[in-house]
Scaffold this motif. Structure first.
Motif, mmCIF file in Angstrom:
data_model
loop_
_atom_site.group_PDB
_atom_site.id
_atom_site.type_symbol
_atom_site.label_atom_id
_atom_site.label_comp_id
_atom_site.label_asym_id
_atom_site.label_seq_id
_atom_site.Cartn_x
_atom_site.Cartn_y
_atom_site.Cartn_z
ATOM 1 N N GLN A 165 1.447 6.777 -0.753
ATOM 2 C CA GLN A 165 -0.060 6.832 -0.575
ATOM 3 C C GLN A 165 -0.645 8.385 -0.312
ATOM 4 O OE1 GLN A 165 -2.597 4.618 -1.423
ATOM 5 N NE2 GLN A 165 -0.948 3.525 -2.303
ATOM 6 N N ALA A 166 0.164 9.017 0.604
ATOM 7 C CA ALA A 166 -0.198 10.303 0.915
ATOM 8 C C ALA A 166 -0.092 11.138 -0.268
ATOM 9 C CB ALA A 166 0.898 10.846 1.839
ATOM 10 N N TYR A 167 0.979 10.958 -1.155
ATOM 11 C CA TYR A 167 0.912 11.807 -2.420
ATOM 12 C C TYR A 167 -0.160 11.320 -3.325
ATOM 13 C CZ TYR A 167 5.564 13.945 -1.880
ATOM 14 O OH TYR A 167 6.582 14.941 -1.493
ATOM 15 N N GLU A 168 -0.629 10.034 -3.454
ATOM 16 C CA GLU A 168 -1.621 9.469 -4.295
ATOM 17 C C GLU A 168 -2.847 10.327 -3.728
ATOM 18 O OE1 GLU A 168 -2.143 7.338 -7.099
ATOM 19 O OE2 GLU A 168 -0.029 8.016 -7.077
ATOM 20 N N ILE A 169 -3.144 10.637 -2.531
ATOM 21 C CA ILE A 169 -4.368 10.944 -1.946
ATOM 22 C C ILE A 169 -4.230 12.520 -2.444
ATOM 23 C CG2 ILE A 169 -5.262 11.651 0.086
ATOM 24 C CD1 ILE A 169 -4.266 8.867 1.304
ATOM 25 N N GLN A 170 -3.152 13.176 -2.246
ATOM 26 C CA GLN A 170 -3.257 14.649 -2.374
ATOM 27 C C GLN A 170 -3.316 14.869 -3.886
ATOM 28 O OE1 GLN A 170 -4.385 15.277 0.215
ATOM 29 N NE2 GLN A 170 -2.943 16.911 1.003
ATOM 30 N N ARG A 171 -3.125 13.975 -4.795
ATOM 31 C CA ARG A 171 -3.431 14.273 -6.320
ATOM 32 C C ARG A 171 -4.787 14.845 -6.411
ATOM 33 N NH1 ARG A 171 -2.228 8.883 -9.587
ATOM 34 N NH2 ARG A 171 -3.457 10.161 -11.283
ATOM 35 N N ARG A 172 -5.693 14.742 -5.512
ATOM 36 C CA ARG A 172 -6.989 15.453 -5.648
ATOM 37 C C ARG A 172 -6.916 16.800 -5.615
ATOM 38 N NH1 ARG A 172 -9.196 16.575 0.123
ATOM 39 N NH2 ARG A 172 -7.108 16.422 1.088
ATOM 40 N N LEU A 173 -5.795 17.456 -5.248
ATOM 41 C CA LEU A 173 -5.630 18.812 -5.156
ATOM 42 C C LEU A 173 -5.102 19.379 -6.398
ATOM 43 C CD1 LEU A 173 -4.351 19.119 -1.532
ATOM 44 C CD2 LEU A 173 -6.558 19.756 -2.444
ATOM 45 N N ARG A 174 -4.522 18.348 -7.587
ATOM 46 C CA ARG A 174 -4.224 18.707 -8.591
ATOM 47 C C ARG A 174 -2.918 19.466 -8.735
ATOM 48 N NH1 ARG A 174 -8.550 21.427 -11.969
ATOM 49 N NH2 ARG A 174 -9.249 22.206 -9.823
ATOM 50 N N VAL A 175 -2.694 20.261 -7.729
ATOM 51 C CA VAL A 175 -1.400 21.105 -7.781
ATOM 52 C C VAL A 175 -0.600 21.118 -6.448
ATOM 53 C CG1 VAL A 175 -2.438 22.804 -9.466
ATOM 54 C CG2 VAL A 175 -2.610 23.308 -7.107
#
Lengths: 253, 253
Positions: A165-175
């Motif tokens: 979920q942490a990775y899913e959340i940080q997808r907002r940063l795109r990179v």
């Protein structure tokens, strides 16, 4: 068959209960899988249920069979079961679908229902017993080579979910490409988190209370991570030297 | 031209400074846009900079022109500027690119650099002055009809970002469709958040200290939201009656 159960709402009511052995017919459509329990872990949740802090019996019962950290071996399968056969090692999922949209799309671990269903915890009997029968939808096959550690699959799924979920959340940063992680706590969950993050290729610093060396600090180092005792190094000092941390996993309590 | 500036590090140093009027040539490649300031908001950040809590002068200066809530009108454009012409109303962005990957892909509001650049705050002069010249990359055109409220565009961008990020985070749920929101605080930012969430179609409950009616509670209700004073209704009570809230926006301080 024997089962270990509590009377929900009554503290320290853990007792030996008796239940009929389930049959393949308990699951409709020829999709029954009968599983013999091999191991069942006991954790803080079970302790809290025995303290009557929560836990609810299934409809029609005054007791709840406890145990959710399960590991078993398939004994028989119905005619419409594919992918599982007698002898296979398996783990059953704990949470089961309710009615919310999250339940309906298969992500029932995200349910928004007020009433939910968890084996050994809420409204469904648990796995501290001899057998269960279930639909293959809720059964995860474990490779034979992992049979000695298969009982850890269910607790491992907890930090797996958190980190995913942490990775899913940080997808907002795109990179987002995290490089350094901190794990707070070196108990079982902290060790799992350390392992998962190492497998994702991160440099991991794991913090525990006890100064090294001891068993869990050895295990942290065997995973290729750094162990630090918070008695000798503060989180702030460690962040300066070994950080900045892109991801922190909290597993202290 | 005149400018209002501080000596960073020196409390209560706000003073009238003198700077040369910028020219189109200040921006390379014929991409200069010369803007005459119409309005500049002053907020808590400016107060904190005047208290010397932070703020840093641009290289080569011992003072920092303050002001970041800007609104101006284009006075002249260089030969290679498209999409902006004299007379247009504009707002300039505050944060400017640094060197991190987030800066390089145009999301410099997410910079991970330790050293960053913000007009009127850190290492770049602000807008409490008469003119600025900049590249069109950093200039946002505001429709003429909005000229009376254009100075609110920059502060509005703050809650816009927060709410956008909340939606980005919840994409992990794949089917997230928030229906009810709570906004804590009914000051300017709370009013902005109320407006943004109403425009996204949510039922909004906005909490303030002061019992209604007063100006901001009237504005909340004019936006089609519910105003509650925390003096008469606790957040917990309100959540029971008007929740559960899918999204909460914190704007109390």
């Amino acid at each position: 068959m024997k089962a270990i159960a509590v009377f929900p709402g009554k503290p320290n009511s853990m007792h030996l209960a008796e239940l009929p052995k389930p049959t393949l017919d308990a699951v409709p459509g020829g999709r029954g899988v009968l599983v013999r329990l091999v191991r069942c872990g006991v954790d803080g949740t079970d302790k809290e249920i025995n303290a009557a802090e929560y836990g609810q019996a299934p409809e029609g019962y005054d007791f709840l069979v406890t145990g959710h950290e399960n590991f078993g071996q398939v004994e028989a399968v119905g005619p419409n079961v594919a992918g599982l056969q007698p002898g296979d090692y398996v783990v059953a999922t704990v949470r089961r679908p309710g009615t919310s949209i999250y339940d309906r799309i298969g992500t029932y671990d995200m349910t928004t229902d007020d009433v939910y269903f968890e084996h050994g915890i809420n409204r469904l009997h648990g796995f501290l017993t001899e057998y269960y029968a279930d639909d293959p939808e809720y059964i995860v096959k474990v490779p034979r080579a992992l049979r000695d550690v298969g009982v850890l699959v269910e607790p491992l799924s907890v930090p797996e979910k958190g980190i995913l979920q942490a990775y899913e959340i940080q997808r907002r940063l795109r990179v987002w490409r995290p490089r350094k992680a901190a794990v707070l706590g070196a108990g079982t969950v902290g060790l799992f988190a350390t392992m998962i993050l190492r497998l994702r290729g991160l440099e991991v610093t794991t913090f525990g209370l006890i100064p090294k060396p001891y068993l869990n600090s050895d295990l942290v180092e065997a995973l290729g991570a750094r162990y630090l005792s918070t008695r000798t190094t503060s989180l702030r000092e460690a962040a300066t030297v070994y950080g900045p941390f892109d991801l922190m996993y909290e597993a202290t309590g």
